[in-house]
Design a protein around this motif. Sequence first.
Motif, short mmCIF file in Angstrom:
data_model
loop_
_atom_site.label_atom_id
_atom_site.label_comp_id
_atom_site.label_asym_id
_atom_site.label_seq_id
_atom_site.Cartn_x
_atom_site.Cartn_y
_atom_site.Cartn_z
N TYR A 55 10.45 10.35 14.88
CA TYR A 55 10.33 10.40 13.04
C TYR A 55 9.41 11.34 12.99
O TYR A 55 9.61 11.53 11.73
CB TYR A 55 10.38 9.41 12.43
CG TYR A 55 9.30 8.51 12.40
CD1 TYR A 55 8.86 7.01 13.46
CD2 TYR A 55 8.24 8.50 11.91
CE1 TYR A 55 7.42 6.55 13.75
CE2 TYR A 55 7.59 7.77 11.51
CZ TYR A 55 6.72 6.89 13.11
OH TYR A 55 5.71 6.03 12.79
N ARG B 226 16.87 2.85 13.88
CA ARG B 226 17.20 3.00 12.71
C ARG B 226 16.91 4.60 12.61
O ARG B 226 16.07 5.55 13.37
CB ARG B 226 16.03 3.26 11.34
CG ARG B 226 16.12 2.49 9.78
CD ARG B 226 16.65 1.36 9.44
NE ARG B 226 17.03 2.25 8.21
CZ ARG B 226 15.81 2.03 7.14
NH1 ARG B 226 14.45 2.60 7.66
NH2 ARG B 226 16.89 1.71 5.69
N VAL B 228 16.50 8.34 11.43
CA VAL B 228 16.06 8.77 9.61
C VAL B 228 15.28 10.27 9.77
O VAL B 228 16.09 10.56 10.64
CB VAL B 228 14.76 7.89 9.65
CG1 VAL B 228 14.10 6.55 9.24
CG2 VAL B 228 13.67 8.99 10.91
#
Lengths: 241, 233
Positions: A55, B226, B228
């Motif tokens: 991420y 998740r 993102v």
Amino acid sequence: MEKAVHLSTKAGPEVPGEPTKMSTSMVDSAAAAVQSFTPINQIHQHLCAFHFYAYDMTRQVEAHHFCGHINEDMRQCLIYDGPEANARLIGLEYIVTEKLFMTLPDDEKKLWHTHEWEVKGGFLFMPGVPETIQRQDLEKVAKTYGKVYHFWQVDLGHELPIGLPNIMMAVTRDGQLYPEMVKETEKKFGVSIEKERESRAYMTGPDHGIHPLANGGGKGLKLEVREVDLKPVESVPRVFV
Amino acid sequence: MEKAVHSSTTSGPEVPGEATKTGTSIIDTATSAVQSFAPVNQIHQHLCAFHFYAHDMTRQVEAHHFCSHVNEEMRQCLIYDGPDANARLIGLEYIVTEKLFMTLPDEEKKLWHTHEWEVKGGFLFMPGVPGPIQRKDLDKVSKTYGKVFHFWQVDLGHDLPIGLPNVMMAVTRDGQLFHEMIQETEKRFGVSIEGEREARAYMTGPELGIHPLANGGGKGLKLELREVDIKPV
């Protein structure tokens, strides 16, 4: 947030605690003398590569893989933050051939990344092994997919492995890795990534090309923890012998 | 859902794929001749224990730990589903003393479990090592906390490591582990859990007692994924 990079065990804070006592080592030696560590003995290869957080590409970590073959199509690797005895166990990686990757459910594929660029770009290497021997194996690795988790955020200076596992990814094109980090690694291991790149130009990636669902499917991936009702043991009928 | 138990590498489905070729083995041998595996060479101990999934106690797995000391207060262990050459790498565990555990942030503590009952109950043992030697170390282990994740759901018969990591927990009282699974393990390793339990009655757990936030804080824990925005370089 400024970039976070972790290059080796020495660069991180010490794990708190006393050094291993002599008496502890003696018990360890006594145990080690009679026990066998067969699964560990399958480890035959040390690979150095770079991972970034799935991420957050600004957080990059040098990852030392110690790998063994389960069979011709699959390897399992332990990941440490350095090649020395005091290295921290920071993650693990599973590596599979394209053949096995294609059998994975679609929603699983995004957790896996491709190795083509890492290998062809010269960023993945086997410390200490002559290049010509390395390439015999790396040409296979270039076609594989990997699934990596890290558990110890050494790039944030954590002294202990706190937090949830992090899905990690690998480079898929040039310009993603910090040049100064790469240079330092080259110096430490006496390798030239540019040169390797030239020698590896002949290699090819997965036969069917890079699967569009791999490498996060283009998205960032992060894990969260949820508190749920714990299914108790009593919910299953017990069988008593 | 019926219970899921995994007792050893031999009982799971085979990992798909061809057996390792001779050519591959030769390269492996060449590389291992010149490379050193110092971090892995630190591994000095094989421990067998049982883990269950932090969200589902009906799923229990025999877990073979291969551990090394980072220092006197911390160990790092690789977890395989058996002690043989073809064992699958299914997880890992970090083990810390109570002293280090107490330095963890409160929201971190729930991911860790205590070892007191596992050790005193006799469910955690070192295959092949005589009782008196084991106990010298297990005495310390019973006061520690562990953090375990598993990545390969071998108890569901998965032939590849699919899915998200699972937080795992260990037994905290009697009656949690499936009787027949324990008996099978006892037979395979020639140990007597009852016998060890008696011999270990003198051991004690963490000095400050079992921390209330540990062991999931009493709740089930499950990881979710998740999607993102990825922070670009």
